[in-house]
Design a protein around this motif. Sequence first.
Motif, PDB file in Angstrom:
ATOM      1  N   THR A   1       0.125  -0.466  -2.222  1.00  0.00           N
ATOM      2  CA  THR A   1      -0.393   0.848  -2.621  1.00  0.00           C
ATOM      3  C   THR A   1       0.720   1.876  -2.580  1.00  0.00           C
ATOM      4  O   THR A   1       1.717   1.716  -1.874  1.00  0.00           O
ATOM      5  CB  THR A   1      -1.530   1.326  -1.693  1.00  0.00           C
ATOM      6  OG1 THR A   1      -1.036   1.402  -0.349  1.00  0.00           O
ATOM      7  CG2 THR A   1      -2.723   0.396  -1.752  1.00  0.00           C
ATOM      8  N   LEU A   2       0.532   2.957  -3.319  1.00  0.00           N
ATOM      9  CA  LEU A   2       1.446   4.099  -3.288  1.00  0.00           C
ATOM     10  C   LEU A   2       0.785   5.243  -2.529  1.00  0.00           C
ATOM     11  O   LEU A   2      -0.433   5.417  -2.600  1.00  0.00           O
ATOM     12  CB  LEU A   2       1.775   4.564  -4.711  1.00  0.00           C
ATOM     13  CG  LEU A   2       2.544   3.572  -5.581  1.00  0.00           C
ATOM     14  CD1 LEU A   2       2.620   4.088  -7.005  1.00  0.00           C
ATOM     15  CD2 LEU A   2       3.933   3.332  -5.025  1.00  0.00           C
ATOM     16  N   LYS A   3       1.569   6.010  -1.823  1.00  0.00           N
ATOM     17  CA  LYS A   3       1.029   7.121  -1.044  1.00  0.00           C
ATOM     18  C   LYS A   3       1.228   8.442  -1.787  1.00  0.00           C
ATOM     19  O   LYS A   3       2.232   9.132  -1.633  1.00  0.00           O
ATOM     20  CB  LYS A   3       1.709   7.187   0.329  1.00  0.00           C
ATOM     21  CG  LYS A   3       1.271   6.073   1.274  1.00  0.00           C
ATOM     22  CD  LYS A   3       1.791   6.337   2.672  1.00  0.00           C
ATOM     23  CE  LYS A   3       1.206   5.348   3.673  1.00  0.00           C
ATOM     24  NZ  LYS A   3       1.680   5.610   5.047  1.00  0.00           N
ATOM     25  N   GLU A   4       0.268   8.772  -2.619  1.00  0.00           N
ATOM     26  CA  GLU A   4       0.225  10.064  -3.303  1.00  0.00           C
ATOM     27  C   GLU A   4       1.520  10.377  -4.057  1.00  0.00           C
ATOM     28  O   GLU A   4       1.992  11.518  -4.068  1.00  0.00           O
ATOM     29  CB  GLU A   4      -0.083  11.187  -2.312  1.00  0.00           C
ATOM     30  CG  GLU A   4      -1.438  11.021  -1.627  1.00  0.00           C
ATOM     31  CD  GLU A   4      -1.715  12.158  -0.657  1.00  0.00           C
ATOM     32  OE1 GLU A   4      -0.811  12.979  -0.423  1.00  0.00           O
ATOM     33  OE2 GLU A   4      -2.833  12.199  -0.125  1.00  0.00           O
ATOM     34  N   LYS A   5       2.113   9.358  -4.651  1.00  0.00           N
ATOM     35  CA  LYS A   5       3.282   9.586  -5.492  1.00  0.00           C
ATOM     36  C   LYS A   5       3.292   8.530  -6.581  1.00  0.00           C
ATOM     37  O   LYS A   5       2.687   7.479  -6.440  1.00  0.00           O
ATOM     38  CB  LYS A   5       4.579   9.560  -4.681  1.00  0.00           C
ATOM     39  CG  LYS A   5       4.862   8.252  -3.989  1.00  0.00           C
ATOM     40  CD  LYS A   5       6.245   8.230  -3.373  1.00  0.00           C
ATOM     41  CE  LYS A   5       6.446   9.251  -2.304  1.00  0.00           C
ATOM     42  NZ  LYS A   5       5.679   8.950  -1.069  1.00  0.00           N
ATOM     43  N   SER A   6       3.982   8.806  -7.665  1.00  0.00           N
ATOM     44  CA  SER A   6       4.063   7.836  -8.750  1.00  0.00           C
ATOM     45  C   SER A   6       5.124   6.784  -8.421  1.00  0.00           C
ATOM     46  O   SER A   6       5.977   6.972  -7.551  1.00  0.00           O
ATOM     47  CB  SER A   6       4.428   8.547 -10.052  1.00  0.00           C
ATOM     48  OG  SER A   6       5.757   9.065  -9.975  1.00  0.00           O
ATOM     49  N   MET A   7       5.073   5.673  -9.134  1.00  0.00           N
ATOM     50  CA  MET A   7       6.054   4.622  -8.951  1.00  0.00           C
ATOM     51  C   MET A   7       7.446   5.142  -9.297  1.00  0.00           C
ATOM     52  O   MET A   7       8.433   4.841  -8.613  1.00  0.00           O
ATOM     53  CB  MET A   7       5.706   3.411  -9.821  1.00  0.00           C
ATOM     54  CG  MET A   7       6.520   2.173  -9.514  1.00  0.00           C
ATOM     55  SD  MET A   7       6.084   1.421  -7.935  1.00  0.00           S
ATOM     56  CE  MET A   7       4.483   0.695  -8.345  1.00  0.00           C
ATOM     57  N   GLU A   8       7.515   5.956 -10.349  1.00  0.00           N
ATOM     58  CA  GLU A   8       8.800   6.523 -10.754  1.00  0.00           C
ATOM     59  C   GLU A   8       9.371   7.428  -9.671  1.00  0.00           C
ATOM     60  O   GLU A   8      10.565   7.361  -9.349  1.00  0.00           O
ATOM     61  CB  GLU A   8       8.619   7.312 -12.055  1.00  0.00           C
ATOM     62  CG  GLU A   8       9.924   7.877 -12.601  1.00  0.00           C
ATOM     63  CD  GLU A   8       9.725   8.623 -13.916  1.00  0.00           C
ATOM     64  OE1 GLU A   8      10.735   9.035 -14.503  1.00  0.00           O
ATOM     65  OE2 GLU A   8       8.556   8.781 -14.334  1.00  0.00           O
ATOM     66  N   ALA A   9       8.511   8.252  -9.067  1.00  0.00           N
ATOM     67  CA  ALA A   9       8.969   9.148  -8.003  1.00  0.00           C
ATOM     68  C   ALA A   9       9.454   8.355  -6.795  1.00  0.00           C
ATOM     69  O   ALA A   9      10.469   8.703  -6.167  1.00  0.00           O
ATOM     70  CB  ALA A   9       7.843  10.101  -7.603  1.00  0.00           C
TER      71      ALA A   9
END
Length: 367
Positions: A292-300
Amino acid sequence: MWTVIISTLILSTMVIGLGIKLLTILNFLEKPNTLVWQLITVVVFLPSIYSLLSVSKLVFGNIYLYYLLAILVFYYISPAIGRLYFVLTPIVIILYLDMILQKPLPIDIPLLVFASGFLNYGATWLISFLKKPAIVKVSLAAVVMLVLERLFGYFLPAYGLHTAQGIFIATMSAIFFITAVDRFNRSLIERKEDVDDLTLQANKDELTQFYNLYHLNKDFSSRQLNRQTLAIAVIDLDYFKTVNDQHGHSMGNQVLVTFSQHLHQCLTRELGENNFELYRYGGEEFVVTIKTLKEKSMEALFDILQTSISNVDIASLDQKLSFSAGIAYLANHDFDPVKTFDIADKLLYVAKTSGREQTRIEVENIL
């Protein structure tokens, strides 16, 4: 005299063999919390307790040491499995008595059997709170078991009173059993630790200490990276061959270790320790499975990683570190990790041939 010796050897050999079998199987049995695993522990135990009841009845005219296996497992393997065996043992005893008596059991027999089981378990549970070695706890629980066996035989004279000779044989057999099985368990634990060390060596990369290609392939083929996994990233350390050629293997190894450790630290900080897995794949390539990502995009996320890696300073190295990466989403490929990895690897190739120090990310199909 010879009858006592032979009988003791027969009962001792039987319980020691059954105890060693249970310890070996249960120690090396995977312990997931599943119904199948519970059924396996039952299947392993039932023939063992039946064998013990049969041999003791045929040789001694009565049944002895019938809770010894449950006590053993309670202290040496798991209290949870031990409790299960304390429940199964009286059930098997009742079925066994019903079979050999060849007539309906009076109600007092099942009641006495379950009462004996409850008292044996209660004593075993209370003794478990003592700050003593397992061999002492097993010995104390076995003493309680032998006393209750004597009472059990006393209250069921029609079935067969436990004789003084039988009690002596059971006591000596219990002593031999406890001594032999405790020694075997210590040896088994040492062997298990050796196996764990070898497994760890097989699954961990010797240089970076992260999971290696063998572990990655095993995860892909067996666990299939369940549907909680979001994406797979393939990361390549830029210009690593140049570092190796100009500064030697020692510097190359230092750069690899520093890069991998810093990458792991950054991922832990940005995602959390349990939201990714890092593998070393090939010479300078790494694979990251992201849950999972924590409130950020994969790019970020990968921009943050790139910036952080570029700030790593390695003495005697006159170039900054950077990486190229390709990322693909499992949901785009029916949650097939092999297909997803293949797409991520192709995106990595695009990133490398387009100038390096960049990340190419597959478009996520959000349904």
